[in-house]
Design an enzyme around this catalytic site. Structure first.
Site, mmCIF file in Angstrom:
data_model
loop_
_atom_site.group_PDB
_atom_site.id
_atom_site.type_symbol
_atom_site.label_atom_id
_atom_site.label_comp_id
_atom_site.label_asym_id
_atom_site.label_seq_id
_atom_site.Cartn_x
_atom_site.Cartn_y
_atom_site.Cartn_z
ATOM 1 N N HIS A 95 -5.579 11.923 4.851
ATOM 2 C CA HIS A 95 -6.281 10.803 4.224
ATOM 3 C C HIS A 95 -6.873 9.884 5.288
ATOM 4 C CE1 HIS A 95 -3.535 12.198 1.090
ATOM 5 N NE2 HIS A 95 -4.355 11.625 0.212
ATOM 6 N N ASP B 233 -9.143 12.655 2.211
ATOM 7 C CA ASP B 233 -9.378 11.980 0.938
ATOM 8 C C ASP B 233 -9.415 10.464 1.102
ATOM 9 O OD1 ASP B 233 -9.206 14.490 -0.164
ATOM 10 O OD2 ASP B 233 -7.520 14.043 -1.493
#
Length: 206
Positions: free
Chosen positions: A173, A34
């Protein structure tokens, strides 16, 4: 545990979302990333995945794609799937459904994917109902918490060891905030998952 693995009650609030993808007779997990793409992190992740021969899924912030369109092209070129993570990394609880959908649509003009993940994994019911008419909402079964400055890389790896299971959608991430933990924990997590018989697949884009 309420963060690392979303509880059943929270999953039931959003039955239209994909939380886990189980494959019968196989041990499969889905690595997702992400908040990118950014030049400081995303190419490193792509090179690591190439070394392992693994495909993953990148949920991209539209404003990052606007600034670094070549990174979206590189994700596509290397055979990974990718999705929309809003234009400005909006949290659904802090905005109206109309504004939220405008932000998603703005990002979609750059990203062009049927996959969507809400930032922070949070959205309103009304937003979810509007989103599901246009996108496949992809949530997660395991958040590594690599972004947390309170955790060490060892703790991030422990989260993978403790909570990964068949069909887990796992969140890392490719962001600056997660860099220290992610760069150390990700290769070790991949090694552990492979040693325990897991295969890796990207989330389908159709």
């Amino acid at each position: 545990m309420l963060i690392e693995r979303p509880p059943l009650l929270y999953r039931l609030l959003f039955p239209e979302a994909i939380w886990r993808i189980k494959r019968p007779h196989r041990r499969v997990v889905y690595l997702t990333f992400d908040d990118g793409p950014i030049p400081e992190q995303t190419p490193w992740v792509l090179d690591l995945l190439d070394r392992y021969g693994i495909k993953a899924t990148f949920f991209m912030v539209g404003d990052n794609v606007r600034r670094h369109p070549e990174l979206l092209d590189e994700v596509r070129r290397r055979g990974h799937s990718y999705g929309n993570h809003t234009m400005h990394h909006l949290q659904g609880m802090s905005t109206t459904a109309r504004h939220y959908m405008r932000d998603i649509t703005e990002a979609d003009a750059l990203i062009d994917s049927i996959l969507f993940r809400p930032p922070h994994g949070i959205m309103r019911w009304k937003q979810a109902r509007a989103i599901k008419d246009h996108y496949n909402i992809v949530m997660y079964d395991l958040v590594t918490r690599d972004y947390s400055r309170k955790l060490t890389p060892d703790r991030v790896l422990d989260n993978v060891r403790r909570f990964a299971r068949n069909g887990s959608i796992i969140v890392f991430h490719d962001s600056l905030k997660a860099a220290r933990n992610m760069r150390e924990a990700l290769p070790r997590a991949i090694d552990w998952l492979l040693a325990n018989g897991y295969e890796f697949e990207p989330i389908p884009m159709s």
